[in-house]
Design a protein around this motif. Structure first.
Motif, PDB file in Angstrom:
ATOM      1  N   VAL A 106       2.175  14.093 -15.531  1.00 46.91           N
ATOM      2  CA  VAL A 106       3.018  13.136 -15.947  1.00 46.91           C
ATOM      3  C   VAL A 106       3.038  12.056 -15.149  1.00 46.91           C
ATOM      4  CG1 VAL A 106       5.061  12.368 -17.391  1.00 46.91           C
ATOM      5  CG2 VAL A 106       3.818  14.552 -18.131  1.00 46.91           C
ATOM      6  N   ALA A 107       3.772  12.398 -13.884  1.00 46.04           N
ATOM      7  CA  ALA A 107       3.913  11.579 -12.762  1.00 46.04           C
ATOM      8  C   ALA A 107       2.563  10.813 -12.424  1.00 46.04           C
ATOM      9  CB  ALA A 107       4.589  12.233 -11.750  1.00 46.04           C
ATOM     10  N   ALA A 108       1.382  11.438 -12.419  1.00 48.17           N
ATOM     11  CA  ALA A 108       0.304  11.061 -11.899  1.00 48.17           C
ATOM     12  C   ALA A 108      -0.195  10.108 -13.050  1.00 48.17           C
ATOM     13  CB  ALA A 108      -0.809  12.082 -11.658  1.00 48.17           C
ATOM     14  N   THR A 209       9.936   3.608  -5.434  1.00 48.14           N
ATOM     15  CA  THR A 209      10.065   3.845  -3.853  1.00 48.14           C
ATOM     16  C   THR A 209       9.582   4.996  -3.211  1.00 48.14           C
ATOM     17  OG1 THR A 209      11.673   2.070  -3.775  1.00 48.14           O
ATOM     18  CG2 THR A 209      11.548   3.192  -1.639  1.00 48.14           C
ATOM     19  N   VAL A 210      10.034   6.166  -4.004  1.00 47.29           N
ATOM     20  CA  VAL A 210       9.959   7.511  -3.597  1.00 47.29           C
ATOM     21  C   VAL A 210       9.261   8.142  -4.687  1.00 47.29           C
ATOM     22  CG1 VAL A 210      10.899   9.627  -2.781  1.00 47.29           C
ATOM     23  CG2 VAL A 210      12.393   7.677  -2.562  1.00 47.29           C
ATOM     24  N   MET A 211       7.865   8.161  -4.104  1.00 46.99           N
ATOM     25  CA  MET A 211       6.857   8.405  -5.075  1.00 46.99           C
ATOM     26  C   MET A 211       6.505  10.131  -5.263  1.00 46.99           C
ATOM     27  SD  MET A 211       6.027   5.769  -6.857  1.00 46.99           S
ATOM     28  CE  MET A 211       4.560   5.385  -7.215  1.00 46.99           C
ATOM     29  N   PRO A 212       6.473  10.726  -6.161  1.00 46.96           N
ATOM     30  CA  PRO A 212       6.090  12.206  -6.406  1.00 46.96           C
ATOM     31  C   PRO A 212       4.623  12.454  -5.847  1.00 46.96           C
ATOM     32  CG  PRO A 212       7.419  11.513  -8.547  1.00 46.96           C
ATOM     33  CD  PRO A 212       6.955  10.293  -7.510  1.00 46.96           C
ATOM     34  N   HIS A 213       3.783  11.798  -6.486  1.00 48.44           N
ATOM     35  CA  HIS A 213       2.368  12.114  -6.134  1.00 48.44           C
ATOM     36  C   HIS A 213       2.084  11.962  -4.530  1.00 48.44           C
ATOM     37  CE1 HIS A 213       2.085   7.672  -6.310  1.00 48.44           C
ATOM     38  NE2 HIS A 213       0.894   7.673  -6.183  1.00 48.44           N
ATOM     39  N   VAL A 214       2.665  10.851  -4.003  1.00 48.61           N
ATOM     40  CA  VAL A 214       2.476  11.089  -2.505  1.00 48.61           C
ATOM     41  C   VAL A 214       3.009  11.953  -1.665  1.00 48.61           C
ATOM     42  CG1 VAL A 214       1.121   8.733  -2.509  1.00 48.61           C
ATOM     43  CG2 VAL A 214       3.531   9.012  -2.175  1.00 48.61           C
ATOM     44  N   ILE A 215       4.249  12.744  -2.240  1.00 46.46           N
ATOM     45  CA  ILE A 215       4.593  13.815  -1.396  1.00 46.46           C
ATOM     46  C   ILE A 215       3.800  15.101  -1.492  1.00 46.46           C
ATOM     47  CG2 ILE A 215       6.475  15.372  -1.496  1.00 46.46           C
ATOM     48  CD1 ILE A 215       8.123  13.302  -2.974  1.00 46.46           C
ATOM     49  N   PHE A 216       2.905  15.122  -2.436  1.00 48.62           N
ATOM     50  CA  PHE A 216       1.900  15.993  -2.524  1.00 48.62           C
ATOM     51  C   PHE A 216       0.719  15.681  -1.613  1.00 48.62           C
ATOM     52  CE2 PHE A 216       4.011  16.803  -7.012  1.00 48.62           C
ATOM     53  CZ  PHE A 216       4.349  18.355  -6.544  1.00 48.62           C
ATOM     54  N   LEU A 217       0.348  14.469  -1.785  1.00 47.08           N
ATOM     55  CA  LEU A 217      -1.045  13.799  -1.185  1.00 47.08           C
ATOM     56  C   LEU A 217      -0.595  13.913   0.467  1.00 47.08           C
ATOM     57  CD1 LEU A 217      -3.857  12.554  -1.326  1.00 47.08           C
ATOM     58  CD2 LEU A 217      -2.279  10.283  -1.476  1.00 47.08           C
ATOM     59  N   HIS A 218       0.203  13.573   0.975  1.00 48.29           N
ATOM     60  CA  HIS A 218       0.363  13.473   2.404  1.00 48.29           C
ATOM     61  C   HIS A 218       0.116  14.757   3.008  1.00 48.29           C
ATOM     62  CE1 HIS A 218       2.786  11.184   5.655  1.00 48.29           C
ATOM     63  NE2 HIS A 218       1.746  11.525   5.936  1.00 48.29           N
ATOM     64  N   ALA A 359      10.548   6.948 -15.041  1.00 40.89           N
ATOM     65  CA  ALA A 359       9.804   8.333 -15.347  1.00 40.89           C
ATOM     66  C   ALA A 359       9.724   9.031 -14.097  1.00 40.89           C
ATOM     67  CB  ALA A 359       8.807   8.028 -16.256  1.00 40.89           C
ATOM     68  N   LEU A 360       9.322   8.308 -13.209  1.00 35.38           N
ATOM     69  CA  LEU A 360       8.696   8.722 -11.896  1.00 35.38           C
ATOM     70  C   LEU A 360      10.165   9.359 -11.165  1.00 35.38           C
ATOM     71  CD1 LEU A 360       6.263   6.341 -10.364  1.00 35.38           C
ATOM     72  CD2 LEU A 360       5.878   8.685 -11.285  1.00 35.38           C
TER      73      LEU A 360
END
Length: 417
Positions: A106-108, A209-218, A359-360
């Motif tokens: 959903v976040a993506a 500003t604090v994005m869920p998908h890039v927490i996984f990506l990094h 939503a994010l």
């Protein structure tokens, strides 16, 4: 002569040191794109035009949170050589992983929706290209940049960094043209102000500003530079921290500039901006055609670069939890079609952008809580296990996000917002 040689060798040593640092630069700059994507345009312009400088502090403290969680994600990838979604798949129960996979999906898609709308609007505003063809261009260029990954991650890093530079130059330039009230900027950076009316936008700014998908990506992006040598990993983490600090603070300057410019130009002239098109058209008489064109260029660069990063994140995120993934082409189509429908139906894209970022914010705990759990396990992290201070800071961030989300829900259902 001796002095000249000392100067030469000192200069040579500095160049070697700089080259050593630059070797590790890149992953955080890819990640930073998510922190200045079209969702940020929507929330920051809305916040500045409606509430003047009141919400600048939200950008500052959201950026502090972002630096913390991105360093933690990078540390996980460096210490273990495995990304966060894979760790979750190995550590948590299947039901938990399905829940995390659903939240990440959903976040993506919420992210992709905002990024697609931004790219389409950029082409439409700059070149007056019809929406349908702008959509085709946005999708095609995104796939092209992602295809460049076959030639190595560093090529994509250079492309993304160039687009980040465009966004940064545009907004820093407009910051000086807008002539804001710097005393008010400084005051609202230091003194938080939040009302029932501004809560929705504030939570949207946090989610943008604090994005869920890039927490996984990094945790995935740092791996190509990783070695199995413990000493190298320690040095790599130090360099990754510098990478994050530079990239995230560049994103902070851009986000703060968006709010400040909107406050000075729109709120300062009594203009409430409710759409991206209005922001673009209003800039022309207030700051000139060049400023409006630069805004459109920044929006286009933001849409294209963040769409690319969103696609990269989707590849990493969705198959790590349960070994099941939605093919990229289908996921992009599922995201692009609603975005195009929103644009063609006459719905306000800025309202959609703000809601997607809210939503994010609700999805953030689904990324940060697993990150805190995994990085606190000595059997996984070894000597890189979280310190007590890191745990306190991490769970404090989670608590703040949960409280803000709960307050927003209360205000919505009580009719106060």
């Amino acid at each position: 002569m001796q002095g000249s040689l000392l100067v030469y060798f000192d200069s040579f040593g500095q160049r070697i040191k700089a080259k050593g640092i630059m070797k590790y630069f890149g992953p955080a700059f890819i990640v930073s794109v998510a922190y200045m994507d079209p969702g940020n345009f929507g929330t920051n312009i809305s916040g500045g035009s409606r509430f003047a400088y009141d919400l600048v502090w939200v950008v500052l403290w959201s950026n502090v949170m972002a630096i913390f969680v991105q360093i933690l994600s990078a540390k996980l990838g460096i210490a273990t050589g495995i990304g966060l979604p894979v760790h979750c798949g190995q550590l948590f129960s299947r039901n938990t992983n399905w829940a995390l996979w659903s939240i990440a999906t959903v976040a993506a898609m919420a992210t992709d929706l905002a990024e697609f709308i931004g790219g389409v609007l950029g082409f439409y505003l700059l070149f007056n290209i019809p929406m349908i063809w702008s959509a085709v261009l946005t999708g095609s260029i995104t796939y092209f940049i992602c295809h460049m990954q076959k030639y190595g991650q560093r090529l994509v890093e250079r492309i993304i960094t160039a687009m980040v530079a465009v966004i940064s130059v545009v907004y820093v330039g407009e910051l000086f043209i807008a002539n804001p009230n710097w005393l008010q900027v400084g005051y609202h950076l230091a003194v938080p102000r939040l009302t029932a009316g501004s809560m929705l936008v504030a939570v949207g700014m946090l989610g943008a500003t604090v994005m869920p998908h890039v927490i996984f990506l990094h945790s995935h992006l740092v791996q190509p530079r990783r070695t199995n040598c413990p000493d190298d990993c320690v040095h790599h983490l130090k360099m990754a921290k510098i990478d994050v600090f530079v990239a995230m603070n560049m994103a902070f300057v851009v986000n703060a500039a968006m709010v400040i410019v909107s406050a000075a130009v729109f709120n300062g002239h009594g203009v409430t901006v409710n759409s991206i098109e209005t922001a673009y058209l209003t800039l022309q008489p207030l700051l000139g055609n060049m400023a409006a064109g630069a805004f459109g260029l920044a929006l286009l660069a933001s849409g294209l670069s963040s769409s690319t990063v969103g696609t990269m994140a989707g590849e990493v995120i969705l198959n790590g939890f349960v070994g099941f993934d939605i093919p990229i082409s289908i996921r992009r189509a599922v995201t692009m079609l609603p975005g195009l429908a929103i644009l063609m139906s006459g719905l306000n894209p800025m309202g959609v952008l703000v809601c997607s970022q809210v939503a994010l914010s609700f999805a953030l705990p689904g990324a940060i809580i697993p990150l805190m759990i995994v990085t606190n396990r000595a059997d996984i992290m070894g000597t890189f296990k979280n310190s007590r201070l890191t745990n306190i800071m991490g769970w404090l961030i989670v608590s703040i996000i949960l409280i803000m989300n709960a307050v927003l829900l209360y205000l919505i259902f009580s009719g106060s917002n």
